[in-house]
Write an enzyme that holds these catalytic residues in place. Structure first.
Site, PDB file in Angstrom:
ATOM      1  N   GLY A 169      18.127  18.292  95.974  1.00  0.00           N
ATOM      2  CA  GLY A 169      17.801  17.172  96.861  1.00  0.00           C
ATOM      3  C   GLY A 169      19.013  16.333  97.201  1.00  0.00           C
ATOM      4  N   CYS A 170      19.838  16.045  96.211  1.00  0.00           N
ATOM      5  CA  CYS A 170      21.017  15.216  96.435  1.00  0.00           C
ATOM      6  C   CYS A 170      22.037  15.935  97.309  1.00  0.00           C
ATOM      7  CB  CYS A 170      21.623  14.782  95.107  1.00  0.00           C
ATOM      8  SG  CYS A 170      20.514  13.699  94.180  1.00  0.00           S
ATOM      9  N   THR A 171      22.132  17.246  97.158  1.00  0.00           N
ATOM     10  CA  THR A 171      23.030  18.030  98.003  1.00  0.00           C
ATOM     11  C   THR A 171      22.545  17.995  99.444  1.00  0.00           C
ATOM     12  OG1 THR A 171      23.685  19.446  96.170  1.00  0.00           O
ATOM     13  CG2 THR A 171      24.003  20.327  98.395  1.00  0.00           C
TER      14      THR A 171
END
EC number: 1.11.1.24
Length: 161
Positions: free
Chosen positions: A49-51
């Site tokens: 998700g953060c990527t």
């Protein structure tokens, strides 16, 4: 568990901070005085998700910059992990390390979370837009990683579609 964090809202003064970036250099909010800044908080570098979210900011960086916005990403990760993340994803905006969570807490992005029936303290995925005078223009908490940058662009009036 602690109480929910105090969240920032439009017109609030953005809390000052100085944090190390991926190269160990100190970056302060004051360095961006006179510029609008998108400060986004994400839980952990190199997670799916953060990527996705970081790459969405990367891909929107040119248009955000053309509209006068600078982007800063803040996570609890150590600078070395941020450096690897930035290199692997070709991220050209500053990623800052808030290992003690003090900045996230001051910005309302650290607090109680619930996941799979478990309650714990952690980073709340959040985005705060700071105007050139250092005041909060927009604050969004518990945002989704996927689609957030597109929604932010619409909320800022950058996408008319």
């Amino acid at each position: 568990m602690s109480d929910q964090p105090t969240r920032l809202g439009p017109g609030d003064a953005a809390p000052a901070f100085s944090l190390p970036d991926a190269d160990g250099n100190t970056v302060s909010l004051a360095d961006f005085s006179g510029s609008a800044v998108v400060v986004y908080f994400y839980p952990a570098a190199s997670t799916p998700g953060c990527t996705k979210q970081a790459c969405d900011f990367r891909d929107s960086l040119e248009s955000l910059g053309a509209a006068g916005y600078r982007v800063l990403g803040i996570s609890p990760d150590a600078p070395a992990k941020l450096k690897n993340f930035a290199g692997a994803q070709s991220l050209t905006f500053p990623l800052l390390s808030d290992q003690d969570h003090s900045v996230a807490a001051a910005w309302g992005a650290w607090g109680e979370k619930k996941n799979y029936g478990r309650t714990y303290e952690g980073l709340i995925r959040s985005t705060v837009v700071v105007d050139p005078d250092g005041k909060v223009a927009l604050a969004q908490y518990n945002v989704r990683a996927t689609g957030h940058v597109a929604k932010l662009r619409r909320d800022l009036g950058l996408d008319t579609a």
